[in-house]
Design a protein around this motif. Structure first.
Motif, short mmCIF file in Angstrom:
data_model
loop_
_atom_site.label_atom_id
_atom_site.label_comp_id
_atom_site.label_asym_id
_atom_site.label_seq_id
_atom_site.Cartn_x
_atom_site.Cartn_y
_atom_site.Cartn_z
N GLU A 196 8.91 10.35 -3.09
CA GLU A 196 10.03 9.45 -2.83
C GLU A 196 9.66 8.43 -1.76
OE1 GLU A 196 13.89 12.30 -3.86
OE2 GLU A 196 13.04 12.34 -1.84
N MET A 197 8.97 8.90 -0.72
CA MET A 197 8.52 7.99 0.34
C MET A 197 7.63 6.90 -0.23
SD MET A 197 7.53 9.65 4.00
CE MET A 197 7.09 11.28 3.50
N ARG A 198 6.64 7.30 -1.03
CA ARG A 198 5.71 6.31 -1.58
C ARG A 198 6.43 5.32 -2.48
NH1 ARG A 198 2.18 10.74 -1.24
NH2 ARG A 198 2.71 11.54 -3.28
N ALA A 199 7.36 5.80 -3.30
CA ALA A 199 8.08 4.89 -4.20
C ALA A 199 8.96 3.93 -3.41
CB ALA A 199 8.92 5.69 -5.19
N LEU A 200 9.68 4.43 -2.41
CA LEU A 200 10.53 3.55 -1.61
C LEU A 200 9.69 2.54 -0.82
CD1 LEU A 200 13.30 5.98 -0.31
CD2 LEU A 200 13.53 4.17 -2.03
N LEU A 201 8.56 2.97 -0.32
CA LEU A 201 7.68 2.04 0.39
C LEU A 201 7.18 0.94 -0.55
CD1 LEU A 201 5.63 4.48 2.65
CD2 LEU A 201 7.23 2.72 3.42
N VAL B 178 16.98 3.39 4.63
CA VAL B 178 15.96 4.45 4.63
C VAL B 178 14.58 3.82 4.80
CG1 VAL B 178 14.87 6.25 3.24
CG2 VAL B 178 17.36 6.05 3.27
N PHE B 179 14.34 2.74 4.08
CA PHE B 179 13.06 2.03 4.16
C PHE B 179 12.79 1.54 5.59
CE2 PHE B 179 10.87 -2.15 3.89
CZ PHE B 179 9.65 -1.72 3.39
N GLU B 180 13.79 0.98 6.22
CA GLU B 180 13.63 0.50 7.59
C GLU B 180 13.37 1.65 8.56
OE1 GLU B 180 17.03 -2.01 8.32
OE2 GLU B 180 16.38 -3.43 6.77
N GLY B 181 14.03 2.79 8.33
CA GLY B 181 13.77 3.97 9.14
C GLY B 181 12.35 4.47 8.97
N MET B 182 11.86 4.45 7.73
CA MET B 182 10.47 4.84 7.50
C MET B 182 9.53 3.88 8.20
SD MET B 182 9.91 6.18 3.60
CE MET B 182 10.64 4.77 2.82
N GLY B 183 9.86 2.60 8.15
CA GLY B 183 9.02 1.59 8.79
C GLY B 183 8.91 1.83 10.28
N ALA B 184 10.02 2.15 10.91
CA ALA B 184 10.00 2.41 12.35
C ALA B 184 9.14 3.64 12.66
CB ALA B 184 11.42 2.61 12.87
N MET C 183 -11.91 10.27 6.49
CA MET C 183 -10.77 9.47 6.02
C MET C 183 -9.71 10.36 5.39
SD MET C 183 -12.83 6.10 4.59
CE MET C 183 -11.67 5.85 3.29
N HIS C 184 -10.15 11.36 4.62
CA HIS C 184 -9.21 12.30 4.01
C HIS C 184 -8.44 13.06 5.08
CE1 HIS C 184 -7.56 15.34 1.35
NE2 HIS C 184 -7.98 16.23 2.22
N ASP C 185 -9.17 13.55 6.09
CA ASP C 185 -8.51 14.29 7.17
C ASP C 185 -7.50 13.40 7.89
OD1 ASP C 185 -10.12 16.44 6.51
OD2 ASP C 185 -11.49 16.17 8.21
N LEU C 186 -7.86 12.15 8.12
CA LEU C 186 -6.96 11.21 8.79
C LEU C 186 -5.70 10.99 7.96
CD1 LEU C 186 -6.38 9.15 11.07
CD2 LEU C 186 -7.62 7.47 9.66
N MET C 187 -5.86 10.73 6.66
CA MET C 187 -4.69 10.49 5.81
C MET C 187 -3.84 11.74 5.67
SD MET C 187 -4.54 7.38 5.33
CE MET C 187 -3.08 7.48 4.34
N HIS C 188 -4.48 12.91 5.63
CA HIS C 188 -3.72 14.16 5.57
C HIS C 188 -2.87 14.32 6.83
CE1 HIS C 188 -2.77 18.25 4.39
NE2 HIS C 188 -3.08 18.63 5.61
N ALA C 189 -3.46 14.06 8.00
CA ALA C 189 -2.72 14.17 9.26
C ALA C 189 -1.60 13.13 9.31
CB ALA C 189 -3.67 13.99 10.44
N TYR C 190 -1.87 11.93 8.84
CA TYR C 190 -0.85 10.87 8.81
C TYR C 190 0.32 11.27 7.92
CZ TYR C 190 1.42 6.55 7.41
OH TYR C 190 2.36 5.61 7.11
N ARG C 191 0.02 11.74 6.73
CA ARG C 191 1.09 12.15 5.80
C ARG C 191 1.90 13.31 6.38
NH1 ARG C 191 -3.03 11.44 1.29
NH2 ARG C 191 -2.57 9.35 0.54
N HIS C 192 1.21 14.24 7.02
CA HIS C 192 1.89 15.37 7.65
C HIS C 192 2.87 14.87 8.72
CE1 HIS C 192 2.55 19.40 9.21
NE2 HIS C 192 2.29 18.92 10.43
N ARG C 193 2.42 13.94 9.54
CA ARG C 193 3.28 13.37 10.58
C ARG C 193 4.46 12.62 9.97
NH1 ARG C 193 1.04 12.82 15.98
NH2 ARG C 193 -0.14 14.75 16.16
N MET C 194 4.21 11.88 8.91
CA MET C 194 5.30 11.14 8.26
C MET C 194 6.34 12.10 7.69
SD MET C 194 5.57 7.87 8.46
CE MET C 194 6.65 7.46 7.10
#
Length: 143
Positions: A36-41, A101-107, A13-24
């Protein structure tokens, strides 16, 4: 993966979330820091919640959250408005620029999560979501 060691599940799960955050972060092209991403989300998904709510949700120090919110306000992405029932408190909401910005992150998130779940049937996705919810409930039950 050795299924005899429950810690392997959490490592995966850690590896998955690390890869996800890296991609984001890569998808946002250094436009935003991870905090900033986490706060805006959070604010985008929970408009009109308070700074205290964000502190509780994030588990981050309230002084650090205050600085972060100040930076988001300076960038024009966040607004603090008076709380309807508590004159001492302010509610958080996205500005029109912050909403964009939030909508762009969502996409971008939808694209990354679609890639992560590629080949999973809707039933498998429901099972996965249920298992994760049970794990979270187990943790909350021990509090």
């Amino acid at each position: 993966m050795n299924t005899q060691n429950p810690a392997d599940v959490f490592d995966a799960m850690h590896d998955l979330m690390h890869a996800y955050r890296h991609r984001m972060r890569a998808a946002m092209q250094a436009e935003l820091t991870p905090n900033e991403m986490r706060a805006l989300l959070f604010v985008g998904r929970h408009p009109m919640r308070t700074q205290k709510d964000l502190v509780e949700h994030s588990g981050t120090d309230k002084a650090q959250i205050a600085r972060l919110l100040g930076m988001l306000e300076e960038k024009g992405w966040l607004e603090r408005v008076p709380h309807a029932q508590d004159a001492r408190s302010r509610c958080l909401k996205l500005s029109p620029a912050g909403q964009a910005v939030f909508e762009g992150m969502g996409a971008r998130r939808r694209g990354i999560t679609a890639q992560m779940l590629d080949g999973f049937s809707p039933a498998e996705q429901q099972v996965l979501q249920g298992l994760l919810a049970r794990m979270l409930a187990n943790l909350h039950a021990s509090e």
